[in-house]
Design a protein around this motif. Structure first.
Motif, PDB file in Angstrom:
ATOM      1  N   MET A 198       0.832  -1.195   0.000  1.00 36.66           N
ATOM      2  CA  MET A 198       0.000   0.000   0.000  1.00 36.66           C
ATOM      3  C   MET A 198       0.873   1.254   0.000  1.00 36.66           C
ATOM      4  SD  MET A 198      -3.262  -0.717   2.493  1.00 36.66           S
ATOM      5  CE  MET A 198      -3.969   0.862   1.980  1.00 36.66           C
ATOM      6  N   PRO A 199       0.426   2.321  -0.640  1.00 40.52           N
ATOM      7  CA  PRO A 199       1.192   3.574  -0.626  1.00 40.52           C
ATOM      8  C   PRO A 199       1.000   4.296   0.707  1.00 40.52           C
ATOM      9  CG  PRO A 199      -0.822   3.847  -1.891  1.00 40.52           C
ATOM     10  CD  PRO A 199      -0.776   2.403  -1.487  1.00 40.52           C
ATOM     11  N   ILE A 200       1.806   3.957   1.686  1.00 41.60           N
ATOM     12  CA  ILE A 200       1.679   4.519   3.029  1.00 41.60           C
ATOM     13  C   ILE A 200       3.066   4.841   3.558  1.00 41.60           C
ATOM     14  CG2 ILE A 200       1.667   2.188   4.047  1.00 41.60           C
ATOM     15  CD1 ILE A 200      -0.167   3.299   6.253  1.00 41.60           C
ATOM     16  N   ARG A 201       3.182   5.961   4.247  1.00 41.83           N
ATOM     17  CA  ARG A 201       4.495   6.376   4.748  1.00 41.83           C
ATOM     18  C   ARG A 201       4.347   7.387   5.873  1.00 41.83           C
ATOM     19  NH1 ARG A 201       5.741  11.522   2.779  1.00 41.83           N
ATOM     20  NH2 ARG A 201       4.388  12.209   1.055  1.00 41.83           N
ATOM     21  N   VAL A 202       5.473   7.641   6.548  1.00 48.81           N
ATOM     22  CA  VAL A 202       5.551   8.724   7.523  1.00 48.81           C
ATOM     23  C   VAL A 202       5.864  10.013   6.776  1.00 48.81           C
ATOM     24  CG1 VAL A 202       6.809   9.612   9.520  1.00 48.81           C
ATOM     25  CG2 VAL A 202       6.320   7.167   9.345  1.00 48.81           C
ATOM     26  N   ALA A 203       5.134  11.065   7.064  1.00 45.55           N
ATOM     27  CA  ALA A 203       5.351  12.345   6.398  1.00 45.55           C
ATOM     28  C   ALA A 203       6.717  12.925   6.771  1.00 45.55           C
ATOM     29  CB  ALA A 203       4.252  13.334   6.769  1.00 45.55           C
ATOM     30  N   ALA A 204       7.274  13.699   5.890  1.00 48.91           N
ATOM     31  CA  ALA A 204       8.503  14.424   6.194  1.00 48.91           C
ATOM     32  C   ALA A 204       8.189  15.515   7.218  1.00 48.91           C
ATOM     33  CB  ALA A 204       9.076  15.041   4.926  1.00 48.91           C
ATOM     34  N   PRO A 205       9.136  15.877   8.071  1.00 50.61           N
ATOM     35  CA  PRO A 205       8.897  16.953   9.033  1.00 50.61           C
ATOM     36  C   PRO A 205       8.421  18.224   8.325  1.00 50.61           C
ATOM     37  CG  PRO A 205      10.931  15.807   9.573  1.00 50.61           C
ATOM     38  CD  PRO A 205      10.478  15.271   8.241  1.00 50.61           C
ATOM     39  N   GLY A 206       7.296  18.756   8.778  1.00 51.56           N
ATOM     40  CA  GLY A 206       6.757  19.980   8.197  1.00 51.56           C
ATOM     41  C   GLY A 206       5.881  19.771   6.973  1.00 51.56           C
ATOM     42  N   GLU A 207       5.765  18.530   6.510  1.00 57.00           N
ATOM     43  CA  GLU A 207       4.977  18.269   5.305  1.00 57.00           C
ATOM     44  C   GLU A 207       3.480  18.462   5.534  1.00 57.00           C
ATOM     45  OE1 GLU A 207       3.954  14.554   2.245  1.00 57.00           O
ATOM     46  OE2 GLU A 207       5.574  14.372   3.710  1.00 57.00           O
ATOM     47  N   LEU A 208       2.997  18.044   6.692  1.00 53.84           N
ATOM     48  CA  LEU A 208       1.563  18.111   6.967  1.00 53.84           C
ATOM     49  C   LEU A 208       1.248  19.331   7.828  1.00 53.84           C
ATOM     50  CD1 LEU A 208       0.663  14.366   7.700  1.00 53.84           C
ATOM     51  CD2 LEU A 208       0.145  15.689   5.636  1.00 53.84           C
ATOM     52  N   GLN A 209       0.844  20.399   7.182  1.00 55.62           N
ATOM     53  CA  GLN A 209       0.380  21.563   7.920  1.00 55.62           C
ATOM     54  C   GLN A 209      -0.993  21.251   8.523  1.00 55.62           C
ATOM     55  OE1 GLN A 209       2.021  24.498   8.245  1.00 55.62           O
ATOM     56  NE2 GLN A 209       3.724  24.109   6.848  1.00 55.62           N
ATOM     57  N   MET A 210      -1.352  21.961   9.564  1.00 53.47           N
ATOM     58  CA  MET A 210      -2.673  21.761  10.160  1.00 53.47           C
ATOM     59  C   MET A 210      -3.769  22.047   9.131  1.00 53.47           C
ATOM     60  SD  MET A 210      -3.799  20.734  13.067  1.00 53.47           S
ATOM     61  CE  MET A 210      -5.206  20.758  14.199  1.00 53.47           C
ATOM     62  N   SER A 211      -3.465  22.869   8.148  1.00 54.81           N
ATOM     63  CA  SER A 211      -4.450  23.229   7.129  1.00 54.81           C
ATOM     64  C   SER A 211      -4.824  22.066   6.228  1.00 54.81           C
ATOM     65  CB  SER A 211      -3.912  24.389   6.273  1.00 54.81           C
ATOM     66  OG  SER A 211      -2.686  24.029   5.652  1.00 54.81           O
ATOM     67  N   VAL A 212      -4.112  20.933   6.340  1.00 58.68           N
ATOM     68  CA  VAL A 212      -4.504  19.765   5.553  1.00 58.68           C
ATOM     69  C   VAL A 212      -5.910  19.319   5.931  1.00 58.68           C
ATOM     70  CG1 VAL A 212      -3.603  17.981   7.119  1.00 58.68           C
ATOM     71  CG2 VAL A 212      -3.691  17.545   4.654  1.00 58.68           C
ATOM     72  N   LEU A 213      -6.332  19.644   7.151  1.00 57.69           N
ATOM     73  CA  LEU A 213      -7.689  19.295   7.570  1.00 57.69           C
ATOM     74  C   LEU A 213      -8.738  20.100   6.806  1.00 57.69           C
ATOM     75  CD1 LEU A 213      -7.191  18.862  11.415  1.00 57.69           C
ATOM     76  CD2 LEU A 213      -7.257  17.104   9.640  1.00 57.69           C
ATOM     77  N   ASP A 214      -8.366  21.264   6.285  1.00 62.30           N
ATOM     78  CA  ASP A 214      -9.285  22.003   5.410  1.00 62.30           C
ATOM     79  C   ASP A 214      -9.534  21.217   4.122  1.00 62.30           C
ATOM     80  OD1 ASP A 214      -9.444  24.116   7.203  1.00 62.30           O
ATOM     81  OD2 ASP A 214      -7.723  25.146   6.313  1.00 62.30           O
TER      82      ASP A 214
END
Length: 293
Positions: A216-232
Protein backbone atom coordinates in the motif's frame (compact mmCIF):
# COMPACT_ATOMS: atom_id res chain seq x y z
CA UNK A 1 -15.76 1.28 39.61
CA UNK A 2 -16.21 -2.24 38.26
CA UNK A 3 -14.00 -4.85 36.68
CA UNK A 4 -10.98 -6.86 37.78
CA UNK A 5 -8.24 -5.15 39.78
CA UNK A 6 -4.68 -6.43 40.30
CA UNK A 7 -2.30 -4.32 42.40
CA UNK A 8 1.36 -5.11 43.08
CA UNK A 9 0.87 -8.81 42.52
CA UNK A 10 -2.48 -9.42 44.22
CA UNK A 11 -6.14 -9.18 43.31
CA UNK A 12 -8.18 -6.50 45.07
CA UNK A 13 -11.87 -5.69 45.20
CA UNK A 14 -12.77 -3.20 42.47
CA UNK A 15 -13.89 -0.63 45.07
CA UNK A 16 -11.00 -1.24 47.48
CA UNK A 17 -8.68 1.71 48.30
CA UNK A 18 -5.26 0.80 46.94
CA UNK A 19 -3.26 4.03 46.60
CA UNK A 20 -2.09 6.20 49.49
CA UNK A 21 -3.04 9.88 49.44
CA UNK A 22 0.64 10.83 49.26
CA UNK A 23 1.38 8.72 46.22
CA UNK A 24 3.04 10.83 43.53
CA UNK A 25 0.85 9.21 40.92
CA UNK A 26 -2.07 10.94 42.65
CA UNK A 27 -0.50 14.19 43.84
CA UNK A 28 1.48 15.17 40.73
CA UNK A 29 0.56 12.63 38.06
CA UNK A 30 3.98 10.98 38.27
CA UNK A 31 3.33 7.78 36.39
CA UNK A 32 2.94 6.05 33.05
CA UNK A 33 0.30 3.77 31.58
CA UNK A 34 -0.74 1.55 28.70
CA UNK A 35 -4.22 0.63 27.49
CA UNK A 36 -4.77 -2.62 25.61
CA UNK A 37 -7.71 -4.37 24.00
CA UNK A 38 -8.43 -8.06 24.43
CA UNK A 39 -8.77 -10.17 21.29
CA UNK A 40 -9.64 -13.86 21.46
CA UNK A 41 -8.89 -13.93 25.17
CA UNK A 42 -5.45 -12.33 24.88
CA UNK A 43 -4.14 -8.82 25.39
CA UNK A 44 -3.44 -7.60 21.88
CA UNK A 45 0.16 -6.52 21.12
CA UNK A 46 1.15 -6.94 24.77
CA UNK A 47 4.87 -7.19 24.01
CA UNK A 48 4.85 -3.91 22.09
CA UNK A 49 2.92 -2.22 24.87
CA UNK A 50 5.45 -3.42 27.45
CA UNK A 51 8.32 -2.14 25.32
CA UNK A 52 6.66 1.28 25.19
CA UNK A 53 5.93 1.13 28.91
CA UNK A 54 9.64 0.62 29.56
CA UNK A 55 10.46 3.51 27.21
CA UNK A 56 8.09 5.76 29.17
CA UNK A 57 9.59 4.66 32.49
CA UNK A 58 13.08 5.42 31.19
CA UNK A 59 12.08 8.84 29.85
CA UNK A 60 10.40 9.69 33.15
CA UNK A 61 13.43 8.53 35.11
CA UNK A 62 11.28 6.14 37.12
CA UNK A 63 12.52 2.92 38.68
CA UNK A 64 12.18 -0.20 36.57
CA UNK A 65 9.46 -2.72 37.26
CA UNK A 66 9.27 -6.46 36.58
CA UNK A 67 7.80 -6.71 33.08
CA UNK A 68 7.40 -10.48 33.39
CA UNK A 69 5.26 -9.93 36.49
CA UNK A 70 3.15 -7.38 34.62
CA UNK A 71 2.68 -9.81 31.74
CA UNK A 72 1.51 -12.45 34.21
CA UNK A 73 -0.75 -9.93 35.94
CA UNK A 74 -2.42 -9.09 32.63
CA UNK A 75 -2.97 -12.79 31.97
CA UNK A 76 -4.52 -13.27 35.41
CA UNK A 77 -6.81 -10.25 35.05
CA UNK A 78 -8.17 -11.51 31.74
CA UNK A 79 -8.51 -15.07 33.03
CA UNK A 80 -10.46 -13.87 36.08
CA UNK A 81 -13.37 -12.71 33.93
CA UNK A 82 -12.75 -13.45 30.24
CA UNK A 83 -16.32 -12.66 29.19
CA UNK A 84 -16.28 -9.09 30.48
CA UNK A 85 -12.65 -7.98 30.31
CA UNK A 86 -12.33 -6.42 26.87
CA UNK A 87 -9.94 -3.64 27.83
CA UNK A 88 -6.93 -3.68 30.14
CA UNK A 89 -5.08 -0.71 31.57
CA UNK A 90 -1.59 -1.01 33.07
CA UNK A 91 -0.62 1.91 35.31
CA UNK A 92 2.74 2.36 37.02
CA UNK A 93 3.07 5.22 39.51
CA UNK A 94 6.22 6.23 41.33
CA UNK A 95 4.85 5.50 44.80
CA UNK A 96 4.54 7.53 48.01
CA UNK A 97 6.57 10.72 48.01
CA UNK A 98 6.97 14.05 49.80
CA UNK A 99 4.86 17.10 49.03
CA UNK A 100 6.21 18.83 45.96
CA UNK A 101 7.73 17.51 42.76
CA UNK A 102 10.67 15.53 44.12
CA UNK A 103 10.14 11.78 44.31
CA UNK A 104 10.55 9.64 47.36
CA UNK A 105 12.47 6.38 47.54
CA UNK A 106 9.52 3.98 47.62
CA UNK A 107 9.11 1.29 44.99
CA UNK A 108 6.63 2.04 42.19
CA UNK A 109 3.10 0.69 42.38
CA UNK A 110 1.71 -1.38 39.52
CA UNK A 111 -2.04 -1.38 38.94
CA UNK A 112 -3.70 -3.54 36.29
CA UNK A 113 -7.39 -2.95 35.74
CA UNK A 114 -9.53 -4.94 33.34
CA UNK A 115 -13.14 -4.40 32.41
CA UNK A 116 -15.64 -3.55 29.70
CA UNK A 117 -15.11 -0.80 27.18
CA UNK A 118 -17.19 0.87 24.51
CA UNK A 119 -15.84 3.06 21.72
CA UNK A 120 -17.69 4.79 18.89
CA UNK A 121 -17.64 3.05 15.51
CA UNK A 122 -16.53 6.20 13.69
CA UNK A 123 -14.72 9.34 14.76
CA UNK A 124 -16.29 12.78 15.05
CA UNK A 125 -13.41 15.15 15.53
CA UNK A 126 -12.82 18.83 16.02
CA UNK A 127 -9.75 21.03 15.99
CA UNK A 128 -8.73 22.63 19.27
CA UNK A 129 -6.92 25.94 19.82
CA UNK A 130 -4.17 24.36 21.96
CA UNK A 131 -0.91 22.86 20.73
CA UNK A 132 1.20 19.82 21.59
CA UNK A 133 4.67 20.84 22.76
CA UNK A 134 7.02 18.66 20.73
CA UNK A 135 9.91 19.89 22.91
CA UNK A 136 8.28 18.90 26.20
CA UNK A 137 10.32 16.87 28.68
CA UNK A 138 7.73 14.11 28.32
CA UNK A 139 7.01 14.35 24.59
CA UNK A 140 6.18 10.88 23.35
CA UNK A 141 5.62 9.51 26.85
CA UNK A 142 2.36 7.78 27.81
CA UNK A 143 2.15 9.72 31.06
CA UNK A 144 -0.63 9.80 33.64
CA UNK A 145 -0.24 13.59 33.64
CA UNK A 146 -3.25 13.74 31.34
CA UNK A 147 -5.01 16.96 32.39
CA UNK A 148 -4.07 18.70 29.14
CA UNK A 149 -5.82 15.97 27.15
CA UNK A 150 -8.83 16.05 29.46
CA UNK A 151 -9.32 19.77 28.82
CA UNK A 152 -9.13 19.24 25.07
CA UNK A 153 -11.44 16.21 25.17
CA UNK A 154 -14.02 18.20 27.13
CA UNK A 155 -13.75 21.01 24.58
CA UNK A 156 -14.45 18.48 21.84
CA UNK A 157 -17.37 16.93 23.72
CA UNK A 158 -18.99 20.34 24.08
CA UNK A 159 -18.95 20.57 20.29
CA UNK A 160 -20.50 17.13 19.82
CA UNK A 161 -17.18 15.47 18.96
CA UNK A 162 -15.43 12.47 20.49
CA UNK A 163 -11.85 13.38 19.60
CA UNK A 164 -9.82 16.57 19.59
CA UNK A 165 -7.13 17.18 16.96
CA UNK A 166 -4.17 19.45 17.59
CA UNK A 167 -1.08 20.87 15.95
CA UNK A 168 2.36 21.18 17.48
CA UNK A 169 3.99 24.51 18.30
CA UNK A 170 5.05 24.97 14.66
CA UNK A 171 1.50 24.56 13.38
CA UNK A 172 2.07 21.10 11.92
CA UNK A 173 -0.58 18.40 12.28
CA UNK A 174 0.28 16.30 15.32
CA UNK A 175 -2.32 13.93 16.86
CA UNK A 176 -5.54 13.53 18.79
CA UNK A 177 -5.87 13.40 22.55
CA UNK A 178 -5.91 9.61 22.48
CA UNK A 179 -5.10 8.73 18.89
CA UNK A 180 -2.74 9.17 15.97
CA UNK A 181 -4.01 10.54 12.68
CA UNK A 182 -3.58 9.37 9.08
CA UNK A 183 -4.33 11.48 6.01
CA UNK A 184 -5.22 10.09 2.59
CA UNK A 185 -4.51 12.43 -0.30
CA UNK A 186 -2.93 12.34 -3.75
CA UNK A 187 -3.18 8.56 -3.89
CA UNK A 188 -1.27 7.77 -0.70
CA UNK A 189 -1.65 7.65 3.07
CA UNK A 190 0.65 9.68 5.34
CA UNK A 191 0.92 10.20 9.08
CA UNK A 192 2.79 12.86 11.11
CA UNK A 193 6.35 11.97 12.14
CA UNK A 194 7.28 11.39 15.77
CA UNK A 195 9.28 14.62 15.60
CA UNK A 196 5.92 16.42 15.53
CA UNK A 197 5.52 15.47 19.19
CA UNK A 198 2.92 12.75 18.64
CA UNK A 199 2.89 9.49 20.58
CA UNK A 200 4.48 6.45 18.97
CA UNK A 201 1.13 4.67 18.87
CA UNK A 202 1.13 0.88 18.83
CA UNK A 203 -1.63 0.82 16.23
CA UNK A 204 0.14 3.55 14.25
CA UNK A 205 3.26 1.41 14.02
CA UNK A 206 1.37 -1.73 13.03
CA UNK A 207 -0.63 0.13 10.38
CA UNK A 208 2.57 1.46 8.84
CA UNK A 209 4.21 -1.98 8.86
CA UNK A 210 1.26 -4.04 7.68
CA UNK A 211 0.24 -1.48 5.08
CA UNK A 212 3.72 -1.18 3.60
CA UNK A 213 4.13 -4.97 3.74
CA UNK A 214 1.24 -5.42 1.33
CA UNK A 215 2.43 -2.72 -1.04
CA UNK A 216 0.00 0.00 0.00
CA UNK A 217 1.19 3.57 -0.63
CA UNK A 218 1.68 4.52 3.03
CA UNK A 219 4.50 6.38 4.75
CA UNK A 220 5.55 8.72 7.52
CA UNK A 221 5.35 12.35 6.40
CA UNK A 222 8.50 14.42 6.19
CA UNK A 223 8.90 16.95 9.03
CA UNK A 224 6.76 19.98 8.20
CA UNK A 225 4.98 18.27 5.31
CA UNK A 226 1.56 18.11 6.97
CA UNK A 227 0.38 21.56 7.92
CA UNK A 228 -2.67 21.76 10.16
CA UNK A 229 -4.45 23.23 7.13
CA UNK A 230 -4.50 19.76 5.55
CA UNK A 231 -7.69 19.29 7.57
CA UNK A 232 -9.29 22.00 5.41
CA UNK A 233 -8.67 19.68 2.45
CA UNK A 234 -10.52 16.95 4.34
CA UNK A 235 -13.48 19.25 4.90
CA UNK A 236 -13.55 20.12 1.18
CA UNK A 237 -13.46 16.44 0.20
CA UNK A 238 -10.01 16.76 -1.37
CA UNK A 239 -8.46 14.48 1.26
CA UNK A 240 -9.63 12.00 3.89
CA UNK A 241 -8.66 11.25 7.47
CA UNK A 242 -8.73 8.45 10.02
CA UNK A 243 -7.55 8.05 13.59
CA UNK A 244 -5.78 5.05 15.07
CA UNK A 245 -5.49 3.78 18.62
CA UNK A 246 -5.50 0.50 20.51
CA UNK A 247 -9.19 0.83 21.27
CA UNK A 248 -10.35 2.42 18.00
CA UNK A 249 -8.21 0.40 15.59
CA UNK A 250 -8.26 2.27 12.28
CA UNK A 251 -11.34 4.47 12.43
CA UNK A 252 -12.49 6.94 9.77
CA UNK A 253 -13.21 10.54 10.65
CA UNK A 254 -16.78 11.03 9.42
CA UNK A 255 -17.40 14.47 10.90
CA UNK A 256 -14.85 17.27 11.27
CA UNK A 257 -15.54 20.63 12.91
CA UNK A 258 -19.25 19.95 12.64
CA UNK A 259 -19.17 19.05 8.93
CA UNK A 260 -19.82 15.55 7.58
CA UNK A 261 -16.86 14.24 5.59
CA UNK A 262 -16.37 11.14 3.43
CA UNK A 263 -14.35 8.03 4.22
CA UNK A 264 -11.27 7.53 2.06
CA UNK A 265 -11.03 4.36 -0.04
CA UNK A 266 -7.39 3.70 0.87
CA UNK A 267 -8.09 4.24 4.54
CA UNK A 268 -11.02 1.83 4.31
CA UNK A 269 -8.71 -0.82 2.84
CA UNK A 270 -6.20 -0.05 5.57
CA UNK A 271 -8.83 -0.55 8.26
CA UNK A 272 -9.84 -3.90 6.79
CA UNK A 273 -6.19 -4.93 6.49
CA UNK A 274 -5.52 -4.03 10.10
CA UNK A 275 -8.45 -6.10 11.37
CA UNK A 276 -7.39 -9.05 9.23
CA UNK A 277 -3.84 -9.01 10.59
CA UNK A 278 -4.87 -8.29 14.17
CA UNK A 279 -7.16 -11.30 14.23
CA UNK A 280 -4.20 -13.53 13.38
CA UNK A 281 -1.18 -11.79 14.92
CA UNK A 282 -2.32 -11.23 18.50
CA UNK A 283 1.18 -10.36 19.76
CA UNK A 284 3.22 -9.07 16.82
CA UNK A 285 6.91 -8.78 17.74
CA UNK A 286 8.31 -5.28 18.14
CA UNK A 287 10.62 -3.83 15.54
CA UNK A 288 14.27 -3.47 16.41
CA UNK A 289 14.19 0.32 16.39
CA UNK A 290 11.57 2.88 17.25
CA UNK A 291 10.12 4.90 14.39
CA UNK A 292 12.29 7.96 14.92
CA UNK A 293 10.91 10.18 12.18
Amino acid sequence: MSGVLWVDGSFCAANEPVILAGNHGFTVGDGVFETLVVRKGRAFALTRHLVRLQFSLDRMGMRSVDMAAIREGVRQVIAANPADVVRVRITVVSGPGPMGSMRGTAAPNVVIWGGPGVVPTACRATRVPWKRNERSAIAGVKSTSYAENVVMAQFAAAKGADEALMSNTYGYLCEGTGSNIFIERRGEVVTPPLSSGCLAGITRGLVLEWGAGTGMPIRVAAPGELQMSVLDEVMRGEAFAAVTSSTRGVQPIVRLDGVDVAEGPLLKKLADLYELHADVETDPPPTRTRDAV
